[in-house]
Design an enzyme around this catalytic site. Structure first.
Site, PDB file in Angstrom:
ATOM      1  N   GLU B  60       0.945  -1.150  -0.029  1.00  0.00           N
ATOM      2  CA  GLU B  60      -0.048  -0.201  -0.015  1.00  0.00           C
ATOM      3  C   GLU B  60       0.806   1.123  -0.002  1.00  0.00           C
ATOM      4  OE1 GLU B  60      -0.555  -2.889   1.858  1.00  0.00           O
ATOM      5  OE2 GLU B  60      -2.854  -3.080   1.138  1.00  0.00           O
ATOM      6  N   HIS B 129     -10.768  -5.036  10.428  1.00  0.00           N
ATOM      7  CA  HIS B 129     -11.395  -4.697   9.235  1.00  0.00           C
ATOM      8  C   HIS B 129     -12.904  -4.180   9.364  1.00  0.00           C
ATOM      9  CE1 HIS B 129      -8.654  -7.846   7.772  1.00  0.00           C
ATOM     10  NE2 HIS B 129      -9.040  -7.623   6.528  1.00  0.00           N
TER      11      HIS B 129
END
Lengths: 353, 326
Positions: B60, B129
């Site tokens: 990322e 998450h």
């Protein structure tokens, strides 16, 4: 590190007539001298409080940026970290605009918003000036991506200190650069200390060039005290990048003769005075000047004249900075966004100021 | 107008903007061959090729920085975070580079980049998450933040984000991708950043919210209506720029406010809006401002605990009743 004497620089033009070679050599020495004198002037201004913040000098490392940027062509890009005054000068930026930026003046290259660590010149393809160790490497990857995306014949050259190569940003970027064969030249300026931590105390692998092999990327070690070696190695990497063969990692072995920043003494906690004095015997400017004198390219007299000239440029830059206005307070909200504020909505606090 | 899903609306926005401007490209994990982890980029690789729909390694920080560097030199990247949870690995590039390069360079380098991906809790995905992180992104001057709650807003705001010359983070509700709604087919359907929308008119109380919580607020309003309470639902849509005028207007109209957000209360969007209202519309208030947010805990996995941690219709109704002193 044994001082390897390079042959006189290969000609910038392949046809290589002797006068062009002579001019390039003189030009590189002049650049190094300007960087040295400019930063000595910077240190003086800092000492009397004209320059604020962090200020990282490049003294001792001049051969790296000088030789490497000299190997680039019009249209190529340069980006670096926070020890960046020399790179800005070498990219052809006006010394006055650099000094004015150090002074935080409106006439500075970043209008006083960037300071020592954040100098930019869109005109000169100089992409800064970045303050987080390793943070600029993915940005340079993106510029290399842009070059490939647009099918341009350009090269992206990015500098980092040796400490940056232990950052994740370095490894992520090398992987993608090699995977996609991007026109990127990565130059690690190994000045042996990440702030006050010696390289051998910070890295499990001493030989930085070896790290490229983890990404199937070519690499080279260059003598960072020799502008000719820097030129030669970088030119080869830039040619490879330009012909679509992808990135190269260059480790430039150099040494900084000054502290990590102006707040840090030259020697003391992490290295001795003797260490620094010993390294100073390899002063890249003195050795290169001697070499050019021996080659009959630059006489002692010419050198002194050159030195007087770059001192004068540095002095004028400081005078320009001194005489320049501070940024207007009204500039505070300028350039945070590309567009002007809309109805007080963009800047949350503007209604209360 | 066609009725399509939120996911299809985003896909349309991407396709139209890529068609319109060759400098726009999409990059992220699984956006290409896999057609997107949440299928937002379905079909785009076939249509635009691999230089413009780019599968990345799982890195990322690296690909986000790549996007910022590309934007710095003239391209208009759209960086997909598979979820905003993973964007935390890239935050250095968002905060230190994307948000600040224009300012640090004295206006020389614009960063026309769009970050996008799903945010918020889905179903039992547990602590790492299930986070709504828009308040964190909104903290940084230089960033623009939009949080579409409907398919039409998703299309209009994403298109606006891509055309904008500043870094814009688009937060898509992970549970909204299948939501259907009417969406204009016009190529130039763009919703300007910084314009809130009253999703439901009301007289008695203002429920101010954004993103997925718009639907919680609307359900609460429907329930309250049965008790004779007329609730107005203001969807902020854009957090930076923030539509201050719309907020003050609804407060002036109803004099009572409940703020709802999916994220945490501490330093949250609702904290900011509450401060704004008391600074600028204190005299209009007939009751203290109340907030509904996620419980101040990492999201638990167990179904019952997860439900208890999320903002709910019941909580909104309860807080509305409290500001109405009922």
């Amino acid at each position: 590190m044994a001082k390897k004497k390079a042959d006189p620089m290969p000609a910038a033009q392949p046809s290589g007539d002797a006068s062009a070679q002579r001019d390039d050599n003189r030009e590189m020495l002049r650049s190094m001298l300007l960087q040295r004198r400019f930063e000595e002037r910077t240190a003086e201004a800092y000492a009397i409080g004209k320059i604020g913040g962090f200020c990282h000098l490049y003294i001792g490392q001049e051969a790296v940026a000088t030789g490497a940027i000299h190997a680039l062509q019009q249209g190529d890009y340069v980006m670096t970290a926070y020890r960046e005054h020399a790179h800005a000068l070498q990219c052809g930026m006006d010394p006055g605009s650099i000094m004015a930026e150090l002074y935080g003046k409106a006439t500075g290259c970043s209008k006083g918003k960037g300071g020592s660590m954040h100098m930019f010149s869109a005109e000169r393809n100089y992409l800064g000036g970045h303050g987080i160790v390793g943070g600029q490497i993915p940005l340079a990857l993106g510029v290399a991506w842009k070059i490939k995306y647009r099918g341009e014949q350009r090269v992206m050259q990015v500098y980092m200190g040796e400490a940056a190569v232990n950052q994740g940003a370095f490894h992520e970027s090398l992987n993608m650069a090699a995977l996609w064969k991007l026109p990127l030249v990565l130059i690690v300026e190994n000045n042996r200390f990440g702030m006050g931590t010696a390289w051998e105390r910070a890295s499990s692998l001493y030989d930085i060039a070896q790290k490229a092999s983890a990404y199937a990327m070519p690499s080279a070690v260059a003598d960072g005290m020799d502008p000719l070696d820097m030129y030669r190695v970088t030119k080869e990497a830039a040619d490879r990048a330009r012909s679509g063969e992808g990135p190269t990692l260059i480790e430039a072995r150099t040494y900084r003769f000054v502290g990590h920043s102006m707040s840090d003494p030259v020697s003391g906690v992490y290295r001795t005075k003797e260490d620094v004095e010993r390294e100073k015997l390899k002063d890249p400017i003195r050795i290169y000047a001697d070499f050019l004198a021996k080659q009959g390219i630059l006489s002692q007299e010419e050198l002194e004249k050159m030195d007087a000239e770059v001192r004068e440029i540095s002095e004028k830059a400081a005078q320009f900075a001194e005489d320049s206005p501070d940024p207007e307070v009204g500039e505070l909200y300028k350039d945070v966004y590309a567009q002007e504020d809309v109805n007080g909505r963009l800047y949350f606090d503007m209604r209360n100021r | 107008m066609a009725v399509i899903t939120y996911r299809e609306a985003l896909n349309q926005a991407l396709a139209e903007e890529m068609e319109r401007d060759p400098d726009v490209f999409l990059m992220g994990e699984e956006v290409g061959v896999y057609n997107g982890a949440y299928k937002v980029s379905k079909g785009l690789l076939d249509r635009f090729g691999e230089m413009r729909v780019v599968d990345t390694p799982i890195t990322e920080l690296g690909f986000t920085g790549l996007g910022v560097g590309a934007a710095m030199t003239g391209l208009r990247p759209v960086i997909e975070f598979m979820t905003y949870n993973f964007s935390l690995l890239a935050l250095d590039q968002v905060v230190h580079s994307a948000a600040k390069l224009l300012s640090m360079s004295g206006g020389q380098f614009k960063i026309p980049i769009t970050f996008r991906g799903p945010t918020g809790a889905a179903l039992q995905l547990a602590a790492q998450h299930s986070q709504a992180l828009e308040a964190m992104y909104a903290h940084f001057p230089g960033m623009k933040i939009v949080v579409p709650g409907t398919p039409a807003d998703a299309k209009g705001l994403l298109k606006a984000a891509i055309r904008d010359d500043d870094p814009v983070a688009v937060f898509e509700g992970e549970m909204l991708y299948n939501l259907k709604g009417e969406v204009p087919e016009d190529d130039d359907f763009v919703i300007p950043l910084g314009v809130a929308e009253v999703k439901r008119e009301g007289r008695d109380v203002s429920i101010i919210t954004h993103g997925k919580m718009v639907h919680v607020a609307l359900q609460a309003a429907a329930q309250l209506e049965k008790d004779g309470v007329s609730a107005e639902v203001l969807d902020l849509r854009s957090l930076r720029p923030l539509d201050v005028d719309a907020i003050l207007a609804t407060v002036a109209k109803t004099n009572r406010v409940v703020l709802v957000e999916e994220g945490w209360a501490f330093g949250g969007i609702t904290a900011t809006v509450a401060a704004l209202i008391q600074e600028e519309a204190f005299d209009h208030l007939d009751a203290p401002i109340l907030r509904v947010t996620q419980a101040d805990v990492p999201m638990p996995y167990a179904k019952g605990l997860e439900k208890a941690a999320k903002p709910s219709v019941e909580l909104v109704v309860e807080k509305v009743n409290r500001v109405l002193y009922r």
